[in-house]
Scaffold this active site. Structure first.
Site, PDB file in Angstrom:
ATOM      1  N   ARG A 190      15.408  58.432 -43.919  1.00  9.14           N
ATOM      2  CA  ARG A 190      16.978  59.501 -43.173  1.00  9.14           C
ATOM      3  C   ARG A 190      17.813  58.645 -43.423  1.00  9.14           C
ATOM      4  O   ARG A 190      19.194  59.008 -42.964  1.00  9.14           O
ATOM      5  CB  ARG A 190      16.479  60.276 -41.552  1.00  9.14           C
TER       6      ARG A 190
ATOM      7  N   SER B 244      -4.051  43.950 -49.507  1.00  8.24           N
ATOM      8  CA  SER B 244      -4.028  43.819 -51.531  1.00  8.24           C
ATOM      9  C   SER B 244      -4.415  41.422 -51.227  1.00  8.24           C
ATOM     10  O   SER B 244      -3.971  41.215 -50.518  1.00  8.24           O
ATOM     11  CB  SER B 244      -2.473  43.665 -51.758  1.00  8.24           C
TER      12      SER B 244
ATOM     13  N   GLN C 142      -9.823  56.967 -34.306  1.00 10.10           N
ATOM     14  CA  GLN C 142      -8.617  56.281 -33.856  1.00 10.10           C
ATOM     15  C   GLN C 142      -7.675  56.552 -34.841  1.00 10.10           C
ATOM     16  O   GLN C 142      -6.540  56.226 -33.893  1.00 10.10           O
ATOM     17  CB  GLN C 142      -9.601  55.350 -32.337  1.00 10.10           C
TER      18      GLN C 142
ATOM     19  N   GLY D  79      -3.551  48.858 -42.229  1.00  9.78           N
ATOM     20  CA  GLY D  79      -4.668  49.394 -41.376  1.00  9.78           C
ATOM     21  C   GLY D  79      -3.514  50.838 -41.167  1.00  9.78           C
ATOM     22  O   GLY D  79      -2.417  50.291 -40.677  1.00  9.78           O
TER      23      GLY D  79
ATOM     24  N   ILE E 220      -2.827  50.893 -34.548  1.00  7.82           N
ATOM     25  CA  ILE E 220      -3.499  50.932 -33.391  1.00  7.82           C
ATOM     26  C   ILE E 220      -3.690  49.974 -32.424  1.00  7.82           C
ATOM     27  O   ILE E 220      -3.407  49.793 -31.293  1.00  7.82           O
ATOM     28  CB  ILE E 220      -4.129  52.096 -33.511  1.00  7.82           C
ATOM     29  N   ASP E 221      -3.883  48.993 -32.679  1.00  8.66           N
ATOM     30  CA  ASP E 221      -4.182  47.600 -32.254  1.00  8.66           C
ATOM     31  C   ASP E 221      -3.120  47.360 -30.796  1.00  8.66           C
ATOM     32  O   ASP E 221      -4.033  46.902 -29.914  1.00  8.66           O
ATOM     33  CB  ASP E 221      -4.505  46.917 -32.411  1.00  8.66           C
TER      34      ASP E 221
ATOM     35  N   LYS F 214     -23.118  58.664  -7.702  1.00  9.76           N
ATOM     36  CA  LYS F 214     -23.463  59.359  -9.365  1.00  9.76           C
ATOM     37  C   LYS F 214     -24.305  58.802  -9.828  1.00  9.76           C
ATOM     38  O   LYS F 214     -24.309  57.736 -10.219  1.00  9.76           O
ATOM     39  CB  LYS F 214     -21.650  58.710  -9.929  1.00  9.76           C
TER      40      LYS F 214
ATOM     41  N   GLU G 182     -16.509  52.871 -15.236  1.00  7.39           N
ATOM     42  CA  GLU G 182     -16.709  51.311 -14.436  1.00  7.39           C
ATOM     43  C   GLU G 182     -16.781  50.377 -14.580  1.00  7.39           C
ATOM     44  O   GLU G 182     -16.584  49.266 -14.410  1.00  7.39           O
ATOM     45  CB  GLU G 182     -18.555  52.102 -14.630  1.00  7.39           C
TER      46      GLU G 182
ATOM     47  N   THR H  95       0.891  41.952 -42.255  1.00  6.95           N
ATOM     48  CA  THR H  95       2.144  43.031 -42.917  1.00  6.95           C
ATOM     49  C   THR H  95       3.520  41.962 -42.956  1.00  6.95           C
ATOM     50  O   THR H  95       3.914  41.530 -43.989  1.00  6.95           O
ATOM     51  CB  THR H  95       2.182  43.813 -43.330  1.00  6.95           C
TER      52      THR H  95
END
Ligand code: F6P
Length: 322
Positions: A25, A73, A254, A11, A127-128, A213, A188, A105
């Site tokens: 670089r 893959s 995300q 991902g 991202i996980d 609330k 919450e 990977t």
């Protein structure tokens, strides 16, 4: 080592481009030739391997996605696919690899090294944030900020209608995104696979609260063992029939967007250190950052050890939400 190839796999995660840039670089700096493999392991099999220069990575640090594309893959999981990939690397005289991705990977790189002796260094790109051997993965910071931004928006409409929202965030098998986004979004209740009985706990808190609330936000990790956000919302609605509940699944939003400054810095740091490590003779390892110091973890450890959630944060959140 004269020629290194870099690729992204699994991902995508915001900051992968910054990492590719740093790898290229750093290679230029150390007078090593650098090639880019397009489309991850699948691109290796399809011989989608091209030279890169410092210009190939100009003006990319600010973009999400990956200029090298990515894939999951299936062919590389077969010995036949890996042999073709190896032949292609040899054809291009590639001596070492920098792979940017997650657990799958790293597993691919470790297997490849065992079978063909190609040295690799892995940069944690997911991202996980579920990789052992680094406090943070590339893309995590951006993803939690995207999730918090969405939670803030949902909060407005939840407040306007006095509704209860169950917001599902990514994290295939882990609750790192849910925990951070939940705390920062003022949820919450947070549901994560690393914990049990959250439903009962949340119900208790909901019942005893003097409802000054009228609305509530709950954050649910995609990998939650009690079920997805829709399942939990259904149970909640059955238990509290007077509530008006809704579900939002944030999904792939995300994974995209401009990488945060933190992700760009992390990615740059890890990309440059991956190249340096290969040149120093390190192999079969993942580079990461622990307590803000660059560190290296053997692939085997990074793959098979589960990274735990930050318990102190979980306890702290319990105190401020119950
Ligand atoms: O590993 C990153 C991740 O975004 C997970 O949070 C999610 O479960 C998965 O990838 C989704 O993968 P795909 O984009 O292949 O559906």
């Amino acid at each position: 080592m004269k020629r290194i190839a870099v690729f992204t796999s699994g991902g995508d995660a915001p900051g992968m481009n910054a990492c590719i840039r740093a790898v290229v670089r750093a290679c230029v700096h150390f007078n090593v030739e650098i090639y880019g493999i397009h489309g991850g392991y699948q691109g290796m099999i399809e011989n989608n391997i091209r030279p890169m220069t410092t210009n190939s990575v100009a003006n990319i640090i600010q973009y999400g996605g990956t200029i090298l594309k990515t894939a999951r893959s299936k062919d590389f999981m077969t010995p036949k696919g890996r042999k073709i990939a190896y032949d292609n690397l040899k054809h291009h005289n590639i001596d070492g690899l920098v792979c940017i991705g997650g657990n799958g990977t790293y597993t691919g790189a470790m297997t490849f090294e065992q079978e063909f002796g190609i040295p690799s260094i892995g940069c944690p790109g997911t991202i996980d944030n579920d990789l052992f051997g680094t406090d943070y993965t590339i893309g995590y910071d951006t993803a939690i900020n995207t999730a918090v931004d969405a939670i803030d928006k949902i909060r407005d409409t939840a407040d306007a209608h006095n509704r209860v929202f169950f917001i599902e965030v990514m994290g295939r098998h882990s609750g790192h995104i849910a925990l951070y986004a939940g705390i920062a979004g003022g949820a919450e209740g947070i549901f994560i696979p690393e914990k049990e009985h959250e439903f009962e706990d949340v119900c208790k808190i909901y019942e005893k609260k003097s409802r000054t609330k009228q609305f509530s936000i709950f954050v649910v990790a995609e990998g939650e063992t009690d079920g997805h956000a829709f399942d939990i919302a259904k149970r909640f609605q059955e238990k509290f029939p007077d509530t008006d509940s809704r579900v939002t699944v944030l999904g792939h939003i995300q994974r995209g967007g401009k990488p945060s400054a933190n992700d760009r810095i992390l990615a740059s740091r890890l990309g440059a250190h991956a190249v340096k490590a290969l040149l120093e003779g390190k192999r079969n390892m993942a580079v990461g950052v622990i307590n803000n110091e660059v560190s290296f973890t053997p692939f085997e450890t990074a793959i098979f050890h589960k990274k735990s959630i930050n318990e102190n944060l979980w306890i702290m959140n319990d105190i401020i939400t119950s």
